[in-house]
Design a protein around this motif. Structure first.
Motif, short mmCIF file in Angstrom:
data_model
loop_
_atom_site.label_atom_id
_atom_site.label_comp_id
_atom_site.label_asym_id
_atom_site.label_seq_id
_atom_site.Cartn_x
_atom_site.Cartn_y
_atom_site.Cartn_z
N ILE A 183 0.83 -1.21 0.00
CA ILE A 183 0.00 0.00 0.00
C ILE A 183 0.86 1.26 0.00
O ILE A 183 0.53 2.26 -0.65
N ASP A 184 1.99 1.20 0.67
CA ASP A 184 2.86 2.38 0.72
C ASP A 184 3.40 2.75 -0.67
O ASP A 184 3.89 3.86 -0.86
N LEU A 213 1.64 2.74 -3.48
CA LEU A 213 0.57 3.14 -4.41
C LEU A 213 0.50 4.65 -4.56
O LEU A 213 0.59 5.38 -3.56
N GLY A 214 0.30 5.10 -5.79
CA GLY A 214 0.35 6.54 -6.04
C GLY A 214 -1.00 7.21 -6.22
O GLY A 214 -1.06 8.43 -6.24
N ALA A 273 -5.37 7.59 -5.25
CA ALA A 273 -6.22 7.56 -4.06
C ALA A 273 -7.44 6.67 -4.25
O ALA A 273 -8.19 6.45 -3.30
N GLU A 274 -7.64 6.15 -5.45
CA GLU A 274 -8.79 5.28 -5.68
C GLU A 274 -8.43 4.22 -6.72
O GLU A 274 -7.64 4.49 -7.63
N ALA A 286 -9.37 0.21 1.76
CA ALA A 286 -10.44 1.07 2.33
C ALA A 286 -10.08 1.51 3.74
O ALA A 286 -10.40 2.63 4.14
N ASP A 287 -9.41 0.64 4.48
CA ASP A 287 -8.99 1.02 5.84
C ASP A 287 -8.04 2.21 5.81
O ASP A 287 -7.91 2.93 6.80
N ASP A 288 -7.36 2.39 4.68
CA ASP A 288 -6.46 3.53 4.52
C ASP A 288 -7.07 4.62 3.67
O ASP A 288 -6.35 5.40 3.01
N ASP A 289 -8.40 4.65 3.64
CA ASP A 289 -9.15 5.73 3.00
C ASP A 289 -9.14 5.70 1.47
O ASP A 289 -9.58 6.67 0.84
N PHE A 290 -8.62 4.65 0.87
CA PHE A 290 -8.75 4.54 -0.58
C PHE A 290 -10.22 4.27 -0.92
O PHE A 290 -10.91 3.59 -0.17
N GLU A 291 -10.66 4.80 -2.05
CA GLU A 291 -11.97 4.41 -2.58
C GLU A 291 -11.72 3.23 -3.51
O GLU A 291 -10.84 3.30 -4.38
#
Lengths: 244, 265
Positions: free
Chosen positions: A24-25, A27-28, A30-31, A131-136
């Motif tokens: 996850i770190d 990834l560039g 937000a969704e 989703a836990d890290d606020d990604f849609e």
């Protein structure tokens, strides 16, 4: 195609098989729309396995050139008696479509339910982490086969439960699962239609043959469906069902 | 060191007049004045000029405004389009700190390494923020200083004890000297600094009540990770999960210093 050190490994509850995914770190965006493709590699697919590989490569190429490419992650697995991950969830720009040459190594029987369960479970599980890290996040799964299940430890109900969990977990904004029959005769068509109902797939589409043009049409359909699902992200709804 | 930025249009705005950007070790927001013409362009020009300056590791407000003014002239935009706030934070490796600067209204927030939050809310009670654009126009600057210039800075602290607020600056009439507010956050004590437009003070609950700044900040700054688009994800996640409404455009940018940076410093 990908640097394996950048993938993390995950387990799926109720399955012997896990999956891998980009950390996850790293990834560039937000969704993301998470795409999983499970391709049958049982013995009966041998005659047209190259065309299946080509179809997957065409899907990857089409998605890479999509305006939503930065928001798509693709995972591909093949299945016979067992499941084999060709690659885990990787952002589309990092995928080299040449990697799919020779990826469908032919094996024995058809663990269709195990493959569907793993593909759906991987989307839900990774989707939950995102989703836990606020990604849609939303998801779309394609299971491509030329016949019914004859080797799974999972059952149709297991797949159905996994699909219901994908929605009720609220990890994913929406989820679509498509069963694709290739080189299908009338009897197999009836079998797969029943699989569609019992396992809860949202759609079943079939190709009566496995010619290059049929599989090119399939690749086009899969790419457009992925695009529609990705465009729907943020609306709270699934992508529109497209005509095959 | 990692930074990210995002901006979201307010519910009743036709165009977003806020702007935000971030680089490797800097973050900034700008908020264009609604009553000035084409201030959506102006906010971006000020921001872009500041961005170029920060990429070189410095921020001189007068140079930023002059560079933005040149671009505005090239685009045949009115000089007043540059009426926009500028709040920025950047890593100062030599000073072992994150520096922050504010011109106009908005919020500077910082998280201590013990997890407690501090914020400074810069308010202009007469509704006339001290825009940096006034610095290059003697006539407008003179008028502003004669007619406006009230400024209040409220310090919010949210730690293990009860949250408290203290008015730390109360200017009845600004003069040139304190036009620009500055902070230095030692990396030994702080691991994250965020800058926000005044939209952070205009968030509303689903039933329409205005949120306190403390409640807004607790949610907006509840980052689980500080990589990738962490600010964009958190702002969108907070709005989505809490059902908040935006009473104004919202811009937010943050810079995070992990422990290894502390050791390097």
């Amino acid at each position: 195609m990908t640097n394996p050190t950048k993938l993390s490994h995950h387990a799926i509850v109720g399955s012997h098989y896990g999956f891998s995914a980009t950390r996850i770190d790293d990834l560039g965006a937000a969704e993301y729309t998470l795409v999983a493709i499970a391709a049958d590699a049982s013995g009966s697919v041998g005659a047209f396995r190259r065309r299946i590989e080509k179809a997957i490569a065409e899907v990857a190429l089409a998605c890479k050139s999509s305006p939503r490419a930065d928001n798509l992650m693709l995972r591909v697995l093949r299945f016979d008696n067992d499941l084999h991950e060709i690659h885990g969830f990787v952002p589309l720009p990092a995928i080299d479509a040449k990697r799919y040459d020779g990826c469908v190594e032919i094996g024995g029987a058809t663990a269709l339910y195990d493959a569907a369960h793993n593909a759906i479970g991987s989307v839900t599980r990774y989707g939950q982490d995102l989703a836990d890290d606020d990604f849609e996040v939303n998801g779309i799964v394609f299971v491509i086969t030329d016949g019914g299940d004859n080797a799974s430890s999972a059952r149709a109900a297991t797949v159905k439960n996994a699909l219901e969990h994908a929605v009720t977990s609220e990890a994913l904004e929406s989820m679509i699962a498509v069963l694709v029959g290739v080189n299908i005769d009338a009897a197999t068509s009836r079998t797969l239609s029943k699989v569609k109902s019992e396992a809860g797939f949202h759609r079943y589409i079939e190709l009566q043959d496995a010619t290059a043009s049929s599989l090119a049409k399939l690749a086009d359909f899969v790419s457009r469906s992925i695009g529609a699902q990705s465009k729907a992200l943020g609306t709270g709804h699934a992508g529109a069902a497209l005509t095959f | 060191m990692h930074a990210d930025a995002t901006f979201v249009i307010g519910a009743r705005h036709e165009v977003c007049e806020d702007w935000a950007a971030a680089g490797d070790a800097w973050a900034l927001v700008c908020d264009g004045c609604s009553s000035s013409p084409r201030s959506d362009f102006g906010a971006r020009l000020i921001g872009r000029a500041a961005e170029r300056s920060l990429a070189l590791g410095q921020l001189c407000p007068a140079h930023v405004v002059e560079a933005a003014a040149e671009q505005a002239r090239n685009m045949a935009l009115p000089a007043r389009c540059l009426d926009a706030t500028l709040l920025a934070a950047w890593h100062d490796p030599g000073g072992g700190c994150i520096r922050a600067l504010a011109m106009g209204d908005g919020v500077i927030a910082a998280r201590r390494r013990d997890g407690s939050l501090e914020a400074w809310s810069i308010e202009h009670p007469d509704g006339a923020p001290a825009y940096p654009s006034y610095l290059i126009d003697d006539e407008r600057l003179g008028h502003y200083l004669r007619s406006h210039g009230r400024r209040r800075v409220v310090h919010h602290f949210d730690g293990p004890t009860r949250p408290r607020q203290t008015v730390v600056v109360q200017d009845e009439h600004l003069s040139l000297a304190p036009w620009c507010l500055r902070w230095a956050f030692p990396l030994s004590r702080y691991d994250m600094v965020a800058v926000m437009s005044d939209g952070a003070t205009a968030l509303r609950t689903p039933d329409g009540s205005t949120l306190s700044l403390g409640d807004s900040l607790r949610e907006l700054l509840a980052f689980r990770r500080h990589r990738g688009r962490f600010v964009r994800r958190r702002v969108r996640g907070a709005l989505r999960k809490c059902g908040w409404q935006l009473g104004d455009d919202l811009a937010m940018a943050a810079i995070w210093a992990p422990n290894d940076k502390l050791e390097a410093a």
